[in-house]
Design a protein around this motif. Structure first.
Motif, PDB file in Angstrom:
ATOM      1  N   MET A   1       0.837  -1.236  -0.109  1.00 51.32           N
ATOM      2  CA  MET A   1       0.067  -0.016   0.227  1.00 51.32           C
ATOM      3  C   MET A   1       0.820   1.368   0.141  1.00 51.32           C
ATOM      4  O   MET A   1       1.706   1.492   0.897  1.00 51.32           O
ATOM      5  N   LYS A   2       0.547   2.143  -1.134  1.00 55.88           N
ATOM      6  CA  LYS A   2       1.450   3.423  -1.261  1.00 55.88           C
ATOM      7  C   LYS A   2       1.063   4.191   0.013  1.00 55.88           C
ATOM      8  O   LYS A   2       2.057   4.907   0.396  1.00 55.88           O
ATOM      9  N   GLY A   3       0.088   4.305   0.617  1.00 54.28           N
ATOM     10  CA  GLY A   3      -0.499   5.422   1.636  1.00 54.28           C
ATOM     11  C   GLY A   3       0.579   5.002   3.167  1.00 54.28           C
ATOM     12  O   GLY A   3       0.665   5.636   3.940  1.00 54.28           O
ATOM     13  N   ALA A   4       1.242   3.780   3.229  1.00 53.35           N
ATOM     14  CA  ALA A   4       1.636   3.505   4.528  1.00 53.35           C
ATOM     15  C   ALA A   4       2.919   4.469   4.921  1.00 53.35           C
ATOM     16  O   ALA A   4       3.054   4.652   6.036  1.00 53.35           O
ATOM     17  N   SER A   5       3.724   4.799   3.910  1.00 51.69           N
ATOM     18  CA  SER A   5       4.875   5.735   4.541  1.00 51.69           C
ATOM     19  C   SER A   5       4.263   7.113   4.345  1.00 51.69           C
ATOM     20  O   SER A   5       4.999   8.128   4.999  1.00 51.69           O
ATOM     21  N   ASN A   6       2.866   7.300   3.986  1.00 53.27           N
ATOM     22  CA  ASN A   6       2.440   8.685   4.091  1.00 53.27           C
ATOM     23  C   ASN A   6       1.039   8.534   4.702  1.00 53.27           C
ATOM     24  O   ASN A   6      -0.003   8.630   4.082  1.00 53.27           O
ATOM     25  N   PRO A   7       1.182   8.733   6.033  1.00 53.88           N
ATOM     26  CA  PRO A   7       0.019   8.502   6.661  1.00 53.88           C
ATOM     27  C   PRO A   7      -0.910   9.737   6.321  1.00 53.88           C
ATOM     28  O   PRO A   7      -0.563  10.686   6.356  1.00 53.88           O
ATOM     29  N   PRO A   8      -2.237   9.495   6.178  1.00 44.88           N
ATOM     30  CA  PRO A   8      -3.204  10.397   6.172  1.00 44.88           C
ATOM     31  C   PRO A   8      -3.510  11.441   7.094  1.00 44.88           C
ATOM     32  O   PRO A   8      -3.441  11.365   8.191  1.00 44.88           O
ATOM     33  N   PRO A   9      -3.692  12.727   6.636  1.00 43.80           N
ATOM     34  CA  PRO A   9      -3.966  14.036   7.687  1.00 43.80           C
ATOM     35  C   PRO A   9      -5.290  13.538   8.422  1.00 43.80           C
ATOM     36  O   PRO A   9      -6.007  12.803   8.119  1.00 43.80           O
ATOM     37  N   ASN A  10      -5.576  14.320   9.370  1.00 44.57           N
ATOM     38  CA  ASN A  10      -6.842  14.088  10.262  1.00 44.57           C
ATOM     39  C   ASN A  10      -7.742  14.909   9.140  1.00 44.57           C
ATOM     40  O   ASN A  10      -7.939  16.055   8.958  1.00 44.57           O
ATOM     41  N   TRP A  11      -8.792  14.192   8.615  1.00 41.20           N
ATOM     42  CA  TRP A  11      -9.782  14.663   7.677  1.00 41.20           C
ATOM     43  C   TRP A  11     -10.743  15.499   8.245  1.00 41.20           C
ATOM     44  O   TRP A  11     -11.554  16.475   7.768  1.00 41.20           O
ATOM     45  N   ARG A  12     -10.667  15.548   9.606  1.00 43.23           N
ATOM     46  CA  ARG A  12     -11.774  16.404  10.295  1.00 43.23           C
ATOM     47  C   ARG A  12     -11.080  17.966  10.437  1.00 43.23           C
ATOM     48  O   ARG A  12     -12.091  18.829  11.017  1.00 43.23           O
ATOM     49  N   ASP A  13     -10.039  18.062  10.432  1.00 40.17           N
ATOM     50  CA  ASP A  13      -9.196  19.203  10.714  1.00 40.17           C
ATOM     51  C   ASP A  13      -9.553  20.345   9.654  1.00 40.17           C
ATOM     52  O   ASP A  13      -8.918  20.130   8.788  1.00 40.17           O
ATOM     53  N   GLY A  14     -10.350  21.234  10.010  1.00 40.28           N
ATOM     54  CA  GLY A  14     -10.480  22.407   9.164  1.00 40.28           C
ATOM     55  C   GLY A  14      -9.546  23.208   8.777  1.00 40.28           C
ATOM     56  O   GLY A  14      -9.444  23.842   7.789  1.00 40.28           O
ATOM     57  N   LYS A  15      -8.682  23.325   9.897  1.00 46.91           N
ATOM     58  CA  LYS A  15      -7.486  24.230   9.623  1.00 46.91           C
ATOM     59  C   LYS A  15      -6.300  23.933   8.661  1.00 46.91           C
ATOM     60  O   LYS A  15      -5.788  24.755   8.382  1.00 46.91           O
ATOM     61  N   LEU A  16      -6.547  22.517   8.229  1.00 43.96           N
ATOM     62  CA  LEU A  16      -5.448  22.133   7.341  1.00 43.96           C
ATOM     63  C   LEU A  16      -5.965  22.709   6.001  1.00 43.96           C
ATOM     64  O   LEU A  16      -5.117  22.721   4.981  1.00 43.96           O
ATOM     65  N   LYS A  17      -7.228  23.444   5.871  1.00 43.62           N
ATOM     66  CA  LYS A  17      -7.675  23.558   4.598  1.00 43.62           C
ATOM     67  C   LYS A  17      -7.368  22.839   3.304  1.00 43.62           C
ATOM     68  O   LYS A  17      -6.955  23.143   2.364  1.00 43.62           O
ATOM     69  N   LEU A  18      -8.052  21.607   3.602  1.00 47.30           N
ATOM     70  CA  LEU A  18      -7.801  20.529   2.636  1.00 47.30           C
ATOM     71  C   LEU A  18      -8.970  20.668   1.648  1.00 47.30           C
ATOM     72  O   LEU A  18     -10.065  20.812   2.120  1.00 47.30           O
ATOM     73  N   GLY A  19      -8.805  20.295   0.428  1.00 48.07           N
ATOM     74  CA  GLY A  19      -9.955  20.183  -0.566  1.00 48.07           C
ATOM     75  C   GLY A  19     -10.831  19.017  -0.247  1.00 48.07           C
ATOM     76  O   GLY A  19     -10.445  17.989   0.564  1.00 48.07           O
ATOM     77  N   ILE A  20     -12.129  18.832  -0.667  1.00 47.62           N
ATOM     78  CA  ILE A  20     -13.017  17.847  -0.204  1.00 47.62           C
ATOM     79  C   ILE A  20     -12.460  16.665  -0.853  1.00 47.62           C
ATOM     80  O   ILE A  20     -12.442  15.403  -0.044  1.00 47.62           O
ATOM     81  N   LYS A  21     -11.924  16.419  -1.703  1.00 53.08           N
ATOM     82  CA  LYS A  21     -11.172  15.393  -2.516  1.00 53.08           C
ATOM     83  C   LYS A  21     -10.059  14.627  -1.609  1.00 53.08           C
ATOM     84  O   LYS A  21     -10.378  13.410  -1.296  1.00 53.08           O
ATOM     85  N   VAL A  22      -9.417  15.771  -0.976  1.00 54.95           N
ATOM     86  CA  VAL A  22      -8.067  14.971  -0.142  1.00 54.95           C
ATOM     87  C   VAL A  22      -8.763  14.497   1.086  1.00 54.95           C
ATOM     88  O   VAL A  22      -8.259  13.511   1.582  1.00 54.95           O
ATOM     89  N   ARG A  23      -9.845  15.362   1.569  1.00 57.01           N
ATOM     90  CA  ARG A  23     -10.417  15.026   2.954  1.00 57.01           C
ATOM     91  C   ARG A  23     -11.201  13.653   2.804  1.00 57.01           C
ATOM     92  O   ARG A  23     -11.020  12.661   3.667  1.00 57.01           O
ATOM     93  N   VAL A  24     -11.730  13.532   1.607  1.00 52.73           N
ATOM     94  CA  VAL A  24     -12.516  12.016   1.396  1.00 52.73           C
ATOM     95  C   VAL A  24     -11.527  10.908   1.467  1.00 52.73           C
ATOM     96  O   VAL A  24     -11.631   9.874   1.879  1.00 52.73           O
ATOM     97  N   ALA A  25     -10.243  11.141   0.749  1.00 49.26           N
ATOM     98  CA  ALA A  25      -9.401  10.187   0.375  1.00 49.26           C
ATOM     99  C   ALA A  25      -8.824   9.916   2.131  1.00 49.26           C
ATOM    100  O   ALA A  25      -8.651   8.610   2.447  1.00 49.26           O
ATOM    101  N   ALA A  26      -8.670  10.935   2.675  1.00 54.12           N
ATOM    102  CA  ALA A  26      -8.192  10.760   4.079  1.00 54.12           C
ATOM    103  C   ALA A  26      -9.077   9.826   4.707  1.00 54.12           C
ATOM    104  O   ALA A  26      -8.757   8.912   5.799  1.00 54.12           O
TER     105      ALA A  26
END
Ligand SMILES: [Zn+2]
Length: 245
Positions: A1-26
């Motif tokens: 799994m490619k994500g293993a070395s790159n753990p996902p960010p906290n999808w709930r954290d609004g301060k990270l200003k992530l786009g909806i696609k990135v948040r769904v991925a996380a």
């Protein structure tokens, strides 16, 4: 799994200003996990008010994410088959950008090949649906055999289709046979010949005028304005020339 070395960010954290696609991925990577199922409701509960959430989730397929969607009697069931590119990381974002560019190029090539009309019902983008005049058609490029079922991204497996045909919702109202015959009888000889050719082929070959119109519908608003301006000027110039001769 490619994500293993790159753990996902906290999808709930609004301060990270992530786009909806990135948040769904996380969310998928951290809450659902590879191989597990989830429901449409769970997705909407996680992202309340995000109207495009399912679309953004499907967009992840461009980045190697495999998500099965099955419509059952008791609702829509989804399964995260495979986690793809970790699009939340800088490297993942770079790869994702490249993938979006390739898929945009591929998409416009398919639209061009299909003459910018739905290959199922013939509607072009932004036109009212034949069977639902209050709804405007949106075209998308779809896999004939889904990636999850072993389909490829090759042109022969891609097709232009409108939103209603894609959902299997188009129902052309039945037509009275005499009325159709009368309509055909009233056509000019030239139109009758063209119609017969279409009938023999089982599809309508768009005229250059149809094609120009369908391409126009696909321009962005600025592009449309520009094309209208150039055409209006050309017509005005021609009219002026006619008046002076
Ligand atoms: Zn259609």
């Amino acid at each position: 799994m490619k994500g293993a070395s790159n753990p996902p960010p906290n999808w709930r954290d609004g301060k990270l200003k992530l786009g909806i696609k990135v948040r769904v991925a996380a969310w998928l990577a951290s809450e659902v996990g590879e191989g597990n199922t989830f429901t449409r409701e769970q997705l909407h509960v996680a992202f309340p008010g995000a109207t495009q959430v399912e679309r953004r989730m499907r967009d992840l397929r461009e980045h190697g994410w495999e998500i099965d969607i099955a419509r059952m009697a008791d609702g829509v069931h989804m399964r995260l088959v495979k986690i793809g590119e970790p699009i939340w990381s800088p490297e993942g974002r770079l790869v994702a950008k490249r993938q979006i560019r390739t898929s945009a190029v591929r998409r416009s090539a398919i639209l061009r090949r299909d003459n910018y009309v739905c290959t199922s019902c013939g509607v072009s983008a932004g036109e009212p649906h034949l069977d639902a005049q209050n709804l405007l058609a949106r075209l998308s490029v779809r896999h004939l055999v889904s990636l999850a079922e072993g389909g490829t991204d090759r042109p022969e497996n891609l097709v232009t289709i409108c939103d209603r045909c894609n959902l299997g919702e188009v129902s052309i109202p039945s037509v009275n046979r005499e009325e159709a015959a009368r309509q055909i009888q009233d056509l000019s000889m030239q139109h009758k010949t063209v119609l017969l050719a279409w009938m023999a082929r089982g599809e309508r070959t768009p005229s250059p005028l149809d094609r120009a119109w369908a391409m126009f519908r696909h321009l962005d608003p600025d592009g449309r304005k520009e094309v209208v301006r150039v055409l209006a000027e050309a017509i005005e110039r021609l009219a002026g020339e006619d008046a002076t001769t």
